[in-house]
Design an enzyme around this catalytic site. Structure first.
Site, PDB file in Angstrom:
ATOM      1  N   HIS A 157       0.840  -1.197   0.000  1.00 18.53           N
ATOM      2  CA  HIS A 157       0.000   0.000   0.000  1.00 18.53           C
ATOM      3  C   HIS A 157       0.878   1.250   0.000  1.00 18.53           C
ATOM      4  O   HIS A 157       2.044   1.188   0.414  1.00 18.53           O
ATOM      5  CB  HIS A 157      -0.878   0.049   1.263  1.00 18.53           C
ATOM      6  CG  HIS A 157      -1.956  -0.981   1.318  1.00 18.53           C
ATOM      7  ND1 HIS A 157      -2.159  -1.807   2.405  1.00 18.53           N
ATOM      8  CD2 HIS A 157      -2.920  -1.319   0.419  1.00 18.53           C
ATOM      9  CE1 HIS A 157      -3.192  -2.601   2.180  1.00 18.53           C
ATOM     10  NE2 HIS A 157      -3.672  -2.330   0.980  1.00 18.53           N
ATOM     11  N   CYS A 242      -2.257   0.344   9.594  1.00 17.56           N
ATOM     12  CA  CYS A 242      -3.433  -0.417   9.115  1.00 17.56           C
ATOM     13  C   CYS A 242      -4.205  -1.110  10.221  1.00 17.56           C
ATOM     14  O   CYS A 242      -5.285  -1.650   9.979  1.00 17.56           O
ATOM     15  CB  CYS A 242      -3.076  -1.375   8.002  1.00 17.56           C
ATOM     16  SG  CYS A 242      -1.518  -2.168   8.098  1.00 17.56           S
TER      17      CYS A 242
HETATM   18  N1  GLY Z   1      -1.945  -9.076   4.414  1.00 17.39           N
HETATM   19  C1  GLY Z   1      -2.561  -7.845   4.169  1.00 17.39           C
HETATM   20  C2  GLY Z   1      -3.121  -7.748   2.811  1.00 17.39           C
HETATM   21  O1  GLY Z   1      -2.594  -8.384   1.905  1.00 17.39           O
HETATM   22  O2  GLY Z   1      -4.075  -7.057   2.568  1.00 17.39           O
END
Ligand code: GLY
Length: 248
Positions: A157, A242
């Site tokens: 991300h 997150c």
């Molecule tokens: N393990 C977090 C994701 O791939 O969204």
């Protein structure tokens, strides 16, 4: 300050991996680390609101990916990984019950909350991984703020690569940032997880214990640093950012 958190799934160890190899996750330790993360947020004065658990979704603890919040407006995500799309319904119910004005990303666009970095009046959106370019206009409409797409190809991300200090300086681990020159004020940090900060207040950040040299760098700039060990979540490409949705 309030934040949403979501208890880990017992299937956490089956979480998705995109850019790193799989290493065994100690689920008991992960549960303890989640309690400690929540306690750290409570210690700095935040009220925590739990989204109901989603035991069938291994990655559901990464609740930030389910939405983007700005003031009293919320855009519900449409996760780029189809396996994660079932995570949003209960998160949406929780935020609606709190009285927020809610819209949602619609298909075929996809968006993960972890791809959205808000700095001042602008939301930078990482596109090229889980989030698609066509989500940007929907996000701008829903949040009522300027949106600027930035490329993300080296990490899961945008906020796996960069976040921002309280003064708006973007911090990033250069080998994993597509375009460090994108930001006028950019501070390179010496550790990957040093790029992940949760802004607590003007003087304080929360970050992972795995980045002590980056923490020293931030302290030299006059910041207080709260460090939490989230080693089991880092094995799943998770960050301090997150694991919660900050309602601001
Ligand atoms: N393990 C977090 C994701 O791939 O969204």
């Amino acid at each position: 300050m309030r934040a949403l958190v979501r208890p880990p799934s017992p299937r956490l160890a089956d979480g998705l991996l995109t850019h790193i190899d799989r290493h065994p996750v100690d689920t008991d330790l992960a549960m303890q680390q989640w309690d400690d993360y929540v306690a750290a947020l409570a210690d700095v004065g935040w009220d925590l609101i739990e989204v109901p658990p989603a035991p069938e979704h291994p990655d559901s603890v990464f609740v930030e990916d389910t939405m983007v919040v700005h003031g009293d407006r919320v855009v519900i995500a449409r996760p780029g990984a189809p396996e994660r799309r079932g995570e949003t319904a209960a998160a949406e119910r929780t935020i609606r019950d709190l009285g927020y004005s809610v819209s949602a990303v619609t298909q075929p666009a996809t968006l993960d909350g972890g791809d959205v970095l808000k700095i001042g009046k602008t939301a930078y959106v990482g596109v090229g991984g889980r989030t698609s370019e066509d989500a940007c206009a929907q996000l701008a409409d829903g949040l009522g703020m300027a949106v600027e797409p930035v490329p993300v190809t080296k990490v899961l991300h945008l906020k796996s690569g960069v976040t921002a200090l309280p003064d708006g300086t973007v911090v990033g681990y250069v080998p994993l940032v597509d375009d460090p020159a994108r930001w006028d004020r950019f501070l390179a940090v010496p550790e990957e997880s040093g790029a992940h900060v949760v802004v607590v207040d003007d003087d304080t950040v929360l970050m992972a214990a795995s980045a002590p040299r980056s923490a020293s760098l931030f302290r030299e700039r006059g910041l207080n640093v709260v460090a939490v060990d989230i080693s089991e979540y880092e094995k799943l490409e998770g960050c301090v950012t997150c694991l919660s949705v900050r309602l601001r």
